[in-house]
Motif scaffolding. Sequence first.
Motif, PDB file in Angstrom:
ATOM      1  N   TRP A   1       9.220 -14.023 -39.685  1.00  0.00           N
ATOM      2  CA  TRP A   1      10.336 -13.679 -40.564  1.00  0.00           C
ATOM      3  C   TRP A   1      10.973 -12.335 -40.207  1.00  0.00           C
ATOM      4  O   TRP A   1      11.901 -11.900 -40.876  1.00  0.00           O
ATOM      5  CB  TRP A   1       9.856 -13.633 -42.018  1.00  0.00           C
ATOM      6  CG  TRP A   1       8.640 -12.798 -42.239  1.00  0.00           C
ATOM      7  CD1 TRP A   1       8.565 -11.435 -42.339  1.00  0.00           C
ATOM      8  CD2 TRP A   1       7.300 -13.272 -42.372  1.00  0.00           C
ATOM      9  NE1 TRP A   1       7.273 -11.024 -42.531  1.00  0.00           N
ATOM     10  CE2 TRP A   1       6.461 -12.137 -42.562  1.00  0.00           C
ATOM     11  CE3 TRP A   1       6.712 -14.535 -42.367  1.00  0.00           C
ATOM     12  CZ2 TRP A   1       5.089 -12.244 -42.724  1.00  0.00           C
ATOM     13  CZ3 TRP A   1       5.346 -14.645 -42.524  1.00  0.00           C
ATOM     14  CH2 TRP A   1       4.550 -13.510 -42.709  1.00  0.00           C
TER      15      TRP A   1
ATOM     16  N   THR B   1      13.295  -9.542 -38.312  1.00  0.00           N
ATOM     17  CA  THR B   1      14.664  -9.581 -37.808  1.00  0.00           C
ATOM     18  C   THR B   1      14.706  -9.870 -36.313  1.00  0.00           C
ATOM     19  O   THR B   1      15.534 -10.664 -35.846  1.00  0.00           O
ATOM     20  CB  THR B   1      15.364  -8.244 -38.101  1.00  0.00           C
ATOM     21  OG1 THR B   1      15.380  -8.015 -39.508  1.00  0.00           O
ATOM     22  CG2 THR B   1      16.798  -8.264 -37.571  1.00  0.00           C
TER      23      THR B   1
ATOM     24  N   GLU C   1      14.058 -13.533 -35.709  1.00  0.00           N
ATOM     25  CA  GLU C   1      15.198 -14.325 -36.159  1.00  0.00           C
ATOM     26  C   GLU C   1      16.350 -14.233 -35.151  1.00  0.00           C
ATOM     27  O   GLU C   1      16.997 -15.238 -34.847  1.00  0.00           O
ATOM     28  CB  GLU C   1      15.656 -13.837 -37.535  1.00  0.00           C
ATOM     29  CG  GLU C   1      16.874 -14.546 -38.086  1.00  0.00           C
ATOM     30  CD  GLU C   1      16.678 -16.039 -38.270  1.00  0.00           C
ATOM     31  OE1 GLU C   1      17.687 -16.778 -38.215  1.00  0.00           O
ATOM     32  OE2 GLU C   1      15.518 -16.480 -38.456  1.00  0.00           O
ATOM     33  N   ARG C   2      16.567 -13.046 -34.605  1.00  0.00           N
ATOM     34  CA  ARG C   2      17.623 -12.903 -33.593  1.00  0.00           C
ATOM     35  C   ARG C   2      17.262 -13.661 -32.321  1.00  0.00           C
ATOM     36  O   ARG C   2      18.130 -14.259 -31.687  1.00  0.00           O
ATOM     37  CB  ARG C   2      17.849 -11.427 -33.295  1.00  0.00           C
ATOM     38  CG  ARG C   2      18.536 -10.678 -34.429  1.00  0.00           C
ATOM     39  CD  ARG C   2      18.626  -9.182 -34.159  1.00  0.00           C
ATOM     40  NE  ARG C   2      19.342  -8.480 -35.225  1.00  0.00           N
ATOM     41  CZ  ARG C   2      19.430  -7.172 -35.328  1.00  0.00           C
ATOM     42  NH1 ARG C   2      18.828  -6.392 -34.414  1.00  0.00           N
ATOM     43  NH2 ARG C   2      20.086  -6.618 -36.322  1.00  0.00           N
TER      44      ARG C   2
ATOM     45  N   ARG D   1      15.500 -16.364 -32.192  1.00  0.00           N
ATOM     46  CA  ARG D   1      15.733 -17.780 -32.528  1.00  0.00           C
ATOM     47  C   ARG D   1      17.211 -18.124 -32.406  1.00  0.00           C
ATOM     48  O   ARG D   1      17.571 -19.171 -31.870  1.00  0.00           O
ATOM     49  CB  ARG D   1      15.256 -18.071 -33.945  1.00  0.00           C
ATOM     50  CG  ARG D   1      13.741 -18.111 -34.113  1.00  0.00           C
ATOM     51  CD  ARG D   1      13.345 -18.465 -35.545  1.00  0.00           C
ATOM     52  NE  ARG D   1      13.891 -19.753 -35.917  1.00  0.00           N
ATOM     53  CZ  ARG D   1      14.758 -19.962 -36.906  1.00  0.00           C
ATOM     54  NH1 ARG D   1      15.185 -18.954 -37.639  1.00  0.00           N
ATOM     55  NH2 ARG D   1      15.200 -21.163 -37.177  1.00  0.00           N
ATOM     56  N   GLN D   2      18.077 -17.259 -32.905  1.00  0.00           N
ATOM     57  CA  GLN D   2      19.505 -17.513 -32.837  1.00  0.00           C
ATOM     58  C   GLN D   2      20.003 -17.484 -31.394  1.00  0.00           C
ATOM     59  O   GLN D   2      20.826 -18.322 -31.001  1.00  0.00           O
ATOM     60  CB  GLN D   2      20.262 -16.494 -33.683  1.00  0.00           C
ATOM     61  CG  GLN D   2      19.985 -16.607 -35.175  1.00  0.00           C
ATOM     62  CD  GLN D   2      20.640 -15.501 -35.976  1.00  0.00           C
ATOM     63  OE1 GLN D   2      21.390 -14.681 -35.440  1.00  0.00           O
ATOM     64  NE2 GLN D   2      20.363 -15.456 -37.264  1.00  0.00           N
TER      65      GLN D   2
ATOM     66  N   ARG E   1       7.826 -23.294 -40.259  1.00  0.00           N
ATOM     67  CA  ARG E   1       8.602 -23.370 -41.501  1.00  0.00           C
ATOM     68  C   ARG E   1       8.262 -24.659 -42.241  1.00  0.00           C
ATOM     69  O   ARG E   1       8.276 -25.743 -41.655  1.00  0.00           O
ATOM     70  CB  ARG E   1      10.107 -23.329 -41.202  1.00  0.00           C
ATOM     71  CG  ARG E   1      10.599 -21.939 -40.812  1.00  0.00           C
ATOM     72  CD  ARG E   1      12.070 -21.972 -40.433  1.00  0.00           C
ATOM     73  NE  ARG E   1      12.566 -20.623 -40.213  1.00  0.00           N
ATOM     74  CZ  ARG E   1      13.469 -20.019 -40.978  1.00  0.00           C
ATOM     75  NH1 ARG E   1      13.976 -20.648 -42.016  1.00  0.00           N
ATOM     76  NH2 ARG E   1      13.868 -18.795 -40.715  1.00  0.00           N
TER      77      ARG E   1
END
Length: 352
Positions: free
Chosen positions: A253, A255, A258-259, A261-262, A271
């Motif tokens: 989780w 940042t 997450e970046r 993953r993007q 998840r």
Amino acid sequence: MKRKMGFGVVLVMVVALAALSFMPMINTDRWWIRLLDFPRLQASVALVVLALPVLFYFRYFRRMAGLCLILIASALSYHAYVLFPYLPTGSDFPVADCPAGNAITVMVANVKMHNDPDGKLLDMVQDVQPDVLLAMETNAKWNEALAPLTKTMPHTVSHISGSYYGIHLFSRLPLVDPQIRFLAGQEIPQVVSGITLGNGEAVDFLGVHPRPPVPSRPDTTLARDAVLYKAGLLARERAGTAIVAGDFNATPWETAVERMRQLGNLQDPRRSYGFVPTFSAQSWWMSWPLDQIFHEPGFATVSLERLPSFGSDHYPFLGKFCRTAMGEDESVPQADEELIRKAKEVIAAASR
């Protein structure tokens, strides 16, 4: 007087814990702030425990105790918002069965360099029989201890160093152009390879183990984040459908993850499956998910499993995935140019 002192201690603890809970929202790469992202579940439990004495003192210090309850509720709400996708929600994996030629089982194991290679991990691998094993923190003695795996997993690539960043990849499936690469200018080896599935299709595999967020020079997460961003960019740029696995030294989780993953159009099978902590195997309270197996669309998750401890400070992590038919959701989405620009800036800064 004793009552005031007791409530004062509780008040300080609530304010401090609430502040630490929200501190990861600060956009910084200072290691100690990023590290506060790890113990969110533990912080939530501590906040619930603190609510009990606050309720006791409420009748004596109504206004300040009420403020404490608001802080506790706010911090708990924030933790719940972050952690909800990683709590068991009962969602089933989309694929229960998979044709043999489309299946790939990936095992991730941080062996802990100074751990005694007493054969427990070897026995576990031979019992589980993954198609791919990514072993990290390997050194010369682990290289020798894991050598028997080449009888059944003959396709290998490795890099041994005197540091905590040795890495080995063993595979039953043929590797395509396997490489040890030093991503983002780091002196830490990462694995970049193609893997040929039983159906003849080549998919990409990236095995990463960046630096952890600990006090060092520089005392930031810049080096770690740069490797994760570079892995995301490689997943985006390479032709095959990719799997990115390893000890990320980051929770899913965060940042930076997450970046990544993007950037790579990656999916996290954890998840809806569960929190599944993999570190530390030697502590019941310091426990969070640091070992990850992400994949691009085009793979479906058949199963995820945390395997028993073998003496390392990490539990092994096992995922079985199925290569599904090419679909519209498999195409790489339009690039977020601003995100890519920022990622490249971090990579360049880390390289310097």
